[in-house]
Motif scaffolding. Structure first.
Motif, mmCIF file in Angstrom:
data_model
loop_
_atom_site.group_PDB
_atom_site.id
_atom_site.type_symbol
_atom_site.label_atom_id
_atom_site.label_comp_id
_atom_site.label_asym_id
_atom_site.label_seq_id
_atom_site.Cartn_x
_atom_site.Cartn_y
_atom_site.Cartn_z
ATOM 1 N N LEU A 8 32.904 43.591 29.822
ATOM 2 C CA LEU A 8 32.791 42.556 28.795
ATOM 3 C C LEU A 8 34.165 42.074 28.346
ATOM 4 O O LEU A 8 34.363 40.881 28.125
ATOM 5 C CB LEU A 8 31.982 43.067 27.603
ATOM 6 C CG LEU A 8 30.475 43.109 27.827
ATOM 7 C CD1 LEU A 8 29.798 43.882 26.709
ATOM 8 C CD2 LEU A 8 29.911 41.703 27.916
ATOM 9 N N GLN A 9 35.104 42.993 28.211
ATOM 10 C CA GLN A 9 36.465 42.620 27.819
ATOM 11 C C GLN A 9 37.058 41.658 28.843
ATOM 12 O O GLN A 9 37.627 40.631 28.487
ATOM 13 C CB GLN A 9 37.337 43.879 27.698
ATOM 14 C CG GLN A 9 38.741 43.607 27.174
ATOM 15 C CD GLN A 9 38.729 43.128 25.730
ATOM 16 O OE1 GLN A 9 38.266 43.836 24.850
ATOM 17 N NE2 GLN A 9 39.236 41.935 25.491
ATOM 18 N N GLU A 11 35.394 39.757 31.072
ATOM 19 C CA GLU A 11 34.677 38.477 31.080
ATOM 20 C C GLU A 11 35.045 37.631 29.868
ATOM 21 O O GLU A 11 35.205 36.419 29.988
ATOM 22 C CB GLU A 11 33.161 38.716 31.114
ATOM 23 C CG GLU A 11 32.680 39.197 32.457
ATOM 24 C CD GLU A 11 31.182 39.147 32.581
ATOM 25 O OE1 GLU A 11 30.596 38.109 32.198
ATOM 26 O OE2 GLU A 11 30.592 40.118 33.056
ATOM 27 N N TYR A 12 35.179 38.272 28.728
ATOM 28 C CA TYR A 12 35.530 37.523 27.514
ATOM 29 C C TYR A 12 36.935 36.928 27.648
ATOM 30 O O TYR A 12 37.152 35.756 27.355
ATOM 31 C CB TYR A 12 35.446 38.419 26.268
ATOM 32 C CG TYR A 12 35.712 37.651 25.008
ATOM 33 C CD1 TYR A 12 34.782 36.730 24.525
ATOM 34 C CD2 TYR A 12 36.902 37.799 24.307
ATOM 35 C CE1 TYR A 12 35.031 35.988 23.387
ATOM 36 C CE2 TYR A 12 37.157 37.066 23.160
ATOM 37 C CZ TYR A 12 36.218 36.165 22.712
ATOM 38 O OH TYR A 12 36.471 35.427 21.582
ATOM 39 N N THR A 13 37.883 37.712 28.129
ATOM 40 C CA THR A 13 39.257 37.246 28.323
ATOM 41 C C THR A 13 39.273 36.060 29.295
ATOM 42 O O THR A 13 39.912 35.039 29.029
ATOM 43 C CB THR A 13 40.145 38.391 28.859
ATOM 44 O OG1 THR A 13 40.104 39.460 27.915
ATOM 45 C CG2 THR A 13 41.589 37.948 29.032
ATOM 46 N N ASP A 14 38.534 36.179 30.413
ATOM 47 C CA ASP A 14 38.470 35.093 31.399
ATOM 48 C C ASP A 14 37.894 33.826 30.777
ATOM 49 O O ASP A 14 38.399 32.725 31.008
ATOM 50 C CB ASP A 14 37.610 35.494 32.602
ATOM 51 C CG ASP A 14 38.276 36.569 33.460
ATOM 52 O OD1 ASP A 14 39.475 36.852 33.242
ATOM 53 O OD2 ASP A 14 37.586 37.132 34.329
ATOM 54 N N GLU A 61 23.611 48.835 28.784
ATOM 55 C CA GLU A 61 23.517 48.970 30.248
ATOM 56 C C GLU A 61 24.122 47.780 30.997
ATOM 57 O O GLU A 61 24.054 47.730 32.214
ATOM 58 C CB GLU A 61 22.045 49.122 30.677
ATOM 59 C CG GLU A 61 21.329 50.303 30.074
ATOM 60 C CD GLU A 61 20.792 50.020 28.665
ATOM 61 O OE1 GLU A 61 20.357 50.958 28.009
ATOM 62 O OE2 GLU A 61 20.823 48.843 28.219
ATOM 63 N N TYR A 62 24.678 46.799 30.276
ATOM 64 C CA TYR A 62 25.310 45.656 30.937
ATOM 65 C C TYR A 62 26.397 46.166 31.859
ATOM 66 O O TYR A 62 27.124 47.089 31.488
ATOM 67 C CB TYR A 62 25.895 44.703 29.889
ATOM 68 C CG TYR A 62 26.488 43.450 30.473
ATOM 69 C CD1 TYR A 62 25.671 42.394 30.840
ATOM 70 C CD2 TYR A 62 27.850 43.331 30.693
ATOM 71 C CE1 TYR A 62 26.197 41.245 31.401
ATOM 72 C CE2 TYR A 62 28.382 42.189 31.252
ATOM 73 C CZ TYR A 62 27.554 41.157 31.604
ATOM 74 O OH TYR A 62 28.084 40.022 32.162
ATOM 75 N N PRO A 63 26.580 45.666 33.056
ATOM 76 C CA PRO A 63 25.966 44.502 33.678
ATOM 77 C C PRO A 63 24.676 44.799 34.462
ATOM 78 O O PRO A 63 24.174 43.932 35.163
ATOM 79 C CB PRO A 63 27.054 44.024 34.626
ATOM 80 C CG PRO A 63 27.712 45.289 35.081
ATOM 81 C CD PRO A 63 27.679 46.193 33.876
ATOM 82 N N GLN A 97 26.145 41.411 39.699
ATOM 83 C CA GLN A 97 27.229 40.502 40.131
ATOM 84 C C GLN A 97 27.332 39.289 39.214
ATOM 85 O O GLN A 97 28.360 38.633 39.168
ATOM 86 C CB GLN A 97 27.005 40.014 41.569
ATOM 87 C CG GLN A 97 27.339 41.034 42.635
ATOM 88 C CD GLN A 97 26.248 42.084 42.791
ATOM 89 O OE1 GLN A 97 25.073 41.792 42.640
ATOM 90 N NE2 GLN A 97 26.646 43.313 43.072
ATOM 91 N N LEU A 98 26.254 38.962 38.505
ATOM 92 C CA LEU A 98 26.272 37.794 37.631
ATOM 93 C C LEU A 98 27.142 38.050 36.412
ATOM 94 O O LEU A 98 27.234 39.174 35.936
ATOM 95 C CB LEU A 98 24.845 37.425 37.202
ATOM 96 C CG LEU A 98 23.936 36.939 38.326
ATOM 97 C CD1 LEU A 98 22.505 36.816 37.837
ATOM 98 C CD2 LEU A 98 24.428 35.612 38.882
ATOM 99 N N LYS A 99 27.759 36.967 35.942
ATOM 100 C CA LYS A 99 28.643 37.067 34.779
ATOM 101 C C LYS A 99 28.137 36.154 33.677
ATOM 102 O O LYS A 99 27.248 35.339 33.879
ATOM 103 C CB LYS A 99 30.059 36.642 35.179
ATOM 104 C CG LYS A 99 30.696 37.548 36.188
ATOM 105 C CD LYS A 99 32.144 37.149 36.398
ATOM 106 C CE LYS A 99 32.867 38.240 37.134
ATOM 107 N NZ LYS A 99 33.419 37.821 38.381
#
Length: 148
Positions: A8-9, A11-14, A61-63, A97-99
């Protein structure tokens, strides 16, 4: 949970570094598992010029399990019910694999191209299929009233 936090960190940064032009996302407080996003209604749709607020909650449980997405802004759409829940294939065929950006892109694509064959609101889906002008008119009214 540690994997979820790292993922999550990243993905959030991206997303913050290179956001799509039509979305803003932020954390709720400093909780990586709760995000708020605002999505601009796509041009050429009844949602154009609207800003739709969405809550995104990530499970521990993400992802491996999908986030829970909920429209906070009222919207007239066959795939989104009056509670803001979304019926989208991406959640039923979720893959690690999904974001988040894939989820946001799916939300945008159902705004552009609703799927009346897989509705959460059968009545709206019926109007969408049988009287597109009436559907567009009501969707525009909702956008004007709730998404400004």
């Amino acid at each position: 949970m540690a994997n979820a936090t790292k993922r999550l960190q990243r993905e959030y940064t991206d997303l913050v570094k290179a956001p799509p032009t039509w979305v803003n996302a932020s954390l709720v407080g400093d909780n990586l598992q709760k995000w708020k996003a605002s999505v601009q209604g796509p041009e050429g749709t009844p949602y154009e010029k609207g800003t739709f607020n969405i809550d995104i909650d990530f499970p521990n449980e993400y992802p491996f399990k999908p986030p829970t997405i909920k429209f906070i802004t009222k919207i007239y759409h066959p795939n989104i019910n009056s509670e803001g829940q979304i019926c989208a294939e991406v959640f039923s065929s979720w893959s690690p694999q999904l974001k988040v950006t894939d989820v946001l892109n799916t939300i945008r694509s159902i705004l552009v191209d609703p799927n009346p064959e897989n509705p959460l609101d059968a009545e709206i889906a019926q109007i969408f299929k049988t009287d597109r002008n009436a559907f567009n008119k009501t969707a525009k009214e909702y956008t004007k009233k709730y998404a400004k």
